[in-house]
Design a protein around this motif. Structure first.
Motif, PDB file in Angstrom:
ATOM      1  N   PHE A 275       7.698  12.915  12.424  1.00  0.00           N
ATOM      2  CA  PHE A 275       6.705  12.310  11.724  1.00  0.00           C
ATOM      3  C   PHE A 275       5.461  12.935  12.140  1.00  0.00           C
ATOM      4  CE2 PHE A 275       8.050   9.977  15.356  1.00  0.00           C
ATOM      5  CZ  PHE A 275       6.614   9.670  15.956  1.00  0.00           C
ATOM      6  N   VAL A 277       2.293  12.410  13.982  1.00  0.00           N
ATOM      7  CA  VAL A 277       1.572  11.431  14.791  1.00  0.00           C
ATOM      8  C   VAL A 277       0.106  10.893  14.501  1.00  0.00           C
ATOM      9  CG1 VAL A 277       1.110  10.939  17.436  1.00  0.00           C
ATOM     10  CG2 VAL A 277       3.036  12.251  16.808  1.00  0.00           C
ATOM     11  N   GLU A 280       0.232   8.738  11.330  1.00  0.00           N
ATOM     12  CA  GLU A 280       0.505   7.361  11.676  1.00  0.00           C
ATOM     13  C   GLU A 280      -0.453   6.582  12.397  1.00  0.00           C
ATOM     14  OE1 GLU A 280       3.105   6.301  10.077  1.00  0.00           O
ATOM     15  OE2 GLU A 280       4.071   8.078   9.243  1.00  0.00           O
ATOM     16  N   ARG A 281      -0.892   7.249  13.585  1.00  0.00           N
ATOM     17  CA  ARG A 281      -1.988   6.656  14.290  1.00  0.00           C
ATOM     18  C   ARG A 281      -3.158   6.280  13.301  1.00  0.00           C
ATOM     19  NH1 ARG A 281      -4.772   6.509  18.923  1.00  0.00           N
ATOM     20  NH2 ARG A 281      -3.084   6.949  20.314  1.00  0.00           N
ATOM     21  N   ARG A 283      -2.808   5.361  10.182  1.00  0.00           N
ATOM     22  CA  ARG A 283      -2.494   4.117   9.196  1.00  0.00           C
ATOM     23  C   ARG A 283      -2.709   2.845  10.111  1.00  0.00           C
ATOM     24  NH1 ARG A 283       3.552   4.938   7.588  1.00  0.00           N
ATOM     25  NH2 ARG A 283       3.169   2.975   6.338  1.00  0.00           N
ATOM     26  N   LEU A 284      -2.075   3.024  11.350  1.00  0.00           N
ATOM     27  CA  LEU A 284      -2.039   1.619  12.395  1.00  0.00           C
ATOM     28  C   LEU A 284      -3.510   1.162  12.529  1.00  0.00           C
ATOM     29  CD1 LEU A 284       0.422   2.284  14.947  1.00  0.00           C
ATOM     30  CD2 LEU A 284       0.435   0.259  13.639  1.00  0.00           C
ATOM     31  N   LEU A 285      -4.409   2.454  12.617  1.00  0.00           N
ATOM     32  CA  LEU A 285      -5.878   1.906  13.179  1.00  0.00           C
ATOM     33  C   LEU A 285      -6.839   1.480  11.883  1.00  0.00           C
ATOM     34  CD1 LEU A 285      -6.362   4.696  15.941  1.00  0.00           C
ATOM     35  CD2 LEU A 285      -6.265   2.232  16.175  1.00  0.00           C
ATOM     36  N   ALA A 287      -5.641  -0.037   9.212  1.00  0.00           N
ATOM     37  CA  ALA A 287      -4.987  -1.423   8.702  1.00  0.00           C
ATOM     38  C   ALA A 287      -5.933  -2.711   9.320  1.00  0.00           C
ATOM     39  CB  ALA A 287      -3.687  -1.800   9.171  1.00  0.00           C
ATOM     40  N   PRO A 288      -6.141  -3.618   8.391  1.00  0.00           N
ATOM     41  CA  PRO A 288      -7.018  -4.800   8.886  1.00  0.00           C
ATOM     42  C   PRO A 288      -6.284  -5.599   9.966  1.00  0.00           C
ATOM     43  CG  PRO A 288      -6.089  -5.119   6.720  1.00  0.00           C
ATOM     44  CD  PRO A 288      -5.620  -3.743   7.072  1.00  0.00           C
TER      45      PRO A 288
ATOM     46  N   ARG B 188       0.544  -9.704  16.008  1.00  0.00           N
ATOM     47  CA  ARG B 188       0.434  -8.500  15.127  1.00  0.00           C
ATOM     48  C   ARG B 188      -0.429  -7.531  16.137  1.00  0.00           C
ATOM     49  NH1 ARG B 188      -3.306  -7.073  11.420  1.00  0.00           N
ATOM     50  NH2 ARG B 188      -2.537  -5.797   9.612  1.00  0.00           N
ATOM     51  N   ARG B 192       0.398  -3.897  17.359  1.00  0.00           N
ATOM     52  CA  ARG B 192      -0.266  -2.684  16.916  1.00  0.00           C
ATOM     53  C   ARG B 192      -0.313  -1.859  18.207  1.00  0.00           C
ATOM     54  NH1 ARG B 192      -4.951  -2.279  12.896  1.00  0.00           N
ATOM     55  NH2 ARG B 192      -5.364  -4.526  13.640  1.00  0.00           N
ATOM     56  N   LEU B 196       0.745   1.861  18.778  1.00  0.00           N
ATOM     57  CA  LEU B 196       0.050   2.995  19.162  1.00  0.00           C
ATOM     58  C   LEU B 196       0.692   3.708  20.483  1.00  0.00           C
ATOM     59  CD1 LEU B 196      -3.411   1.398  18.251  1.00  0.00           C
ATOM     60  CD2 LEU B 196      -2.497   3.632  17.250  1.00  0.00           C
ATOM     61  N   LEU B 199       3.295   5.989  19.909  1.00  0.00           N
ATOM     62  CA  LEU B 199       2.763   7.251  19.374  1.00  0.00           C
ATOM     63  C   LEU B 199       2.411   8.128  20.452  1.00  0.00           C
ATOM     64  CD1 LEU B 199       1.115   6.184  15.964  1.00  0.00           C
ATOM     65  CD2 LEU B 199       3.186   7.508  16.420  1.00  0.00           C
ATOM     66  N   ILE B 213       5.851   1.593  10.599  1.00  0.00           N
ATOM     67  CA  ILE B 213       4.498   1.207  10.394  1.00  0.00           C
ATOM     68  C   ILE B 213       4.640   0.381   9.161  1.00  0.00           C
ATOM     69  CG2 ILE B 213       2.295   1.992  10.149  1.00  0.00           C
ATOM     70  CD1 ILE B 213       2.798   3.845  12.087  1.00  0.00           C
ATOM     71  N   TRP B 216       5.469  -2.997   9.869  1.00  0.00           N
ATOM     72  CA  TRP B 216       4.451  -3.568  10.414  1.00  0.00           C
ATOM     73  C   TRP B 216       3.361  -4.069   9.576  1.00  0.00           C
ATOM     74  CZ3 TRP B 216      -0.924  -2.397  11.012  1.00  0.00           C
ATOM     75  CH2 TRP B 216      -1.565  -3.127  11.885  1.00  0.00           C
TER      76      TRP B 216
END
Lengths: 288, 288
Positions: A275, A277, A280-281, A283-285, A287-288, B188, B192, B196, B199, B213, B216
Motif C-alpha cells: 500500500f 504509506v 494511508e497516513r 487518510r488517517l490524519l 479524518a475527523p 478511536r 488512530r 499511524l 505505518l 483504515i 477504522w
C-alpha cells in the motif's frame, strides 16, 4: 613468521551436532558439560536474555513470512529419557516466544485410532503450518526406541523405520521445513534424583507411574536404542544435536541458541507492505 | 452504634462484567479506565508478577486434571476493534503460561472450505481439549459484527446468529468449558495513534492494508454492532467482560486477573497418584 588468522568461535550447532551416520557413543558425551558457555551459569543467564530477544524477533519474522505466502516452518523434535527435561524445555525455551506462532504436540501412548494407521500418521497431522515453530515433545522416534525396548513390535517392524523416517524427514526439508532434532542427554544418576524428587512432590504424582521406574531400570537398553536411532537417522540435511541436560540452565540456553542459529540461517526479511504509506497516513490524519 | 462489616473488595470479574441482556453503552465506559487498580502502572506491575505465578500454577492444575480424565477447559474469546490489542494480549498474557497447555486460534477471512460450512464449523474445530486454555483471537463474533458492518451477508442471515451463538456457548458450558469473553475497549483516538505507528514501522507493514483504515472509518457502525452483540450474547452463564484497553499495562493485568479468577473458581486440586510412594522410592534407591 606468518601471522595466523584466529578461527571464528564455532557455533552452538557445530559444537552439538553429531556427525551424520557415524557411530554414537553417548557415554563419551558429558551430561554435565556446557559446550559453548564460558563463565558458567551467571554468564549464560545474561546471554539467555539476549538470545530471548533475538528469538522473539526471528519468530515474528517467521510468522510474518508465513502470513504472506512463505513456506518456511521449523520443527523442533525433543527426545530423551524420562526426566531429561522435554517438558521444561517447552516451558522455558518456547515460553520466550509469542504463543500465537508456536504449536506444541506431545506424543504419548498411541490411541486406538492411531494404532490403526502407520506410525507417521499421527505426527504428520501435528506438523506446524507455514510460519510456525512446531515442537514435538516425544515424536516418531518413540517408534524406534520405546516400542523396541519394551518389545511392543518385532525387529522386522521397527528396523525398516529408520529408512522410512529418513525419507519422510527429507521430504519435510524439501518442503521448507527446518527439522531440528535435539536429544536431551541426562545421566542415570541425575535421572534417579529427579525421579526421587517427583516422588517427594504430591503435585507431580499425577504424571508418575511405576512404568517410569521400570523404564529407568532399562537405562542401558534405552541408551543402545537411542544410539542406533541417532546414528541411522542423523543425516546431512536433518542431523541430530545432543544437548547435555543435567544442568537445566545449560539445556535451556543451548536449545534457545540452536533455535536462534537455525532461524537466523533462514535469512528472513520483513515482508513489504502492498500500500501507499503516505496516502494511508493522509487518510488517517484528515479524518475527523 | 452498630458496627458495619466492611464489604469485601469486588473481584475484577465483578468490576468488568456486563449485566446480561441489558443495553450496552460503550461510550459510557472509559477506555483509559483502570478498574480494580489503585496505585497506577507501578503497582499493577508488581501485582502482575504475583498473578503470573498464580496463573502458571492454576494452568498446571488444569492440565493435570485434563490428563487424568477431567473435562474442564477454558476458552478465552478476544474481540475488539483492529489495534485494540488482541495479539498483544495473547503474547503478554498467555506468554506467562506453559505453551504446552495453550492453544491459540486466530480467525481471519474464512477460507473457501470454511464458507461451505455454517459459521460455527471453523470455531468448533479449534476448541481447546480438556485441560487446556484455548484462545480465540477473533471468533464467531466476527460473524455478527464484520459481516454485518461490511454488508457481506443480509440481516436475515446474521440476525438469527445471536440465538445460535447463545445455544452453542451454553452447550460448551454444559460440557465443562469455561467461556470467558473479553471485549478489548479502545478509543478511536488511541486506535488512530496505533494505526499511524504501524505505518511508521516497516516491520509491521505486512499486517497492514488499506482495509484497516476503511474499517477504522466505520468506527460508529462497528460500535453499534458490538453493542448489540454484547447485549444479545451476554448471558448469565457466558457473560461478556469489557476491558478498557487504551493502556496496555492495564489490559494485560485485567485479562490475567480474569483468567486467574475464573480458574480459581474451578477449585482444581492436584490429582492423586495411583502407586505406592514408599515402594517406588525403595526400588529407585536399591537399584545399582
Amino acid at each position: 613468521m606468518a601471522k595466523h588468522k584466529k578461527a571464528p568461535a564455532p557455533s552452538v550447532s557445530e559444537l552439538l551436532r553429531l556427525v551424520p551416520a557415524e557411530p554414537v557413543d553417548l557415554a563419551g558425551i558429558d551430561p554435565r558439560g556446557t559446550p559453548g558457555v564460558t563463565g558458567g551459569k551467571g554468564a549464560a543467564g545474561d546471554a539467555q536474555q539476549e538470545l530471548a530477544v533475538q528469538l522473539a524477533d526471528l519468530q515474528e519474522r517467521l510468522y510474518a513470512s508465513g502470513r504472506t505466502g512463505g513456506q518456511r516452518r521449523v520443527l523442533l523434535v525433543l527426545q530423551g529419557m524420562d526426566t531429561s527435561g522435554k517438558g521444561g524445555t517447552v516451558r522455558h525455551v518456547l515460553g520466550q516466544v509469542d504463543p500465537q506462532g508456536v504449536t506444541v504436540a506431545a506424543f504419548g501412548r498411541p490411541t486406538e485410532e492411531e494404532l490403526h494407521h502407520d506410525f507417521l500418521w499421527r505426527v504428520e497431522r501435528r506438523l506446524p503450518p507455514a510460519g510456525s515453530i512446531g515442537v514435538f515433545d516425544r515424536s516418531h522416534y518413540e517408534d524406534v526406541v520405546v516400542t523396541r525396548v519394551r518389545g511392543l513390535v518385532p525387529r522386522s517392524t521397527w528396523s525398516p523405520r529408520f529408512g522410512i523416517i529418513n525419507r519422510w524427514e527429507e521430504r519435510l526439508v524439501d518442503e521448507g521445513c527446518t527439522v531440528l532434532k535435539v536429544f536431551l542427554h541426562i545421566s542415570r544418576e541425575e535421572s534417579r534424583r529427579r525421579l526421587l524428587a517427583r516422588l517427594d512432590d504430591p503435585r507431580k504424582h499425577w504424571k508418575f507411574s511405576g512404568d517410569d521406574i521400570d523404564d529407568w531400570g532399562r537405562w542401558d537398553a534405552y541408551t543402545d536404542a537411542y544410539e542406533e536411532a541417532l546414528r541411522r537417522c542423523g543425516t546431512e540435511r536433518s542431523p541430530w544435536y545432543v544437548v547435555p541436560a543435567d544442568r537445566k540452565w545449560y539445556r535451556n540456553w543451548a536449545v534457545t541458541a540452536l533455535l536462534v542459529e537455525h532461524l537466523t540461517a533462514l535469512g528472513l526479511e520483513w515482508p513489504a507492505g502492498t500500500f501507499d504509506v503516505a496516502a494511508e497516513r493522509a487518510r488517517l490524519l484528515t479524518a475527523p
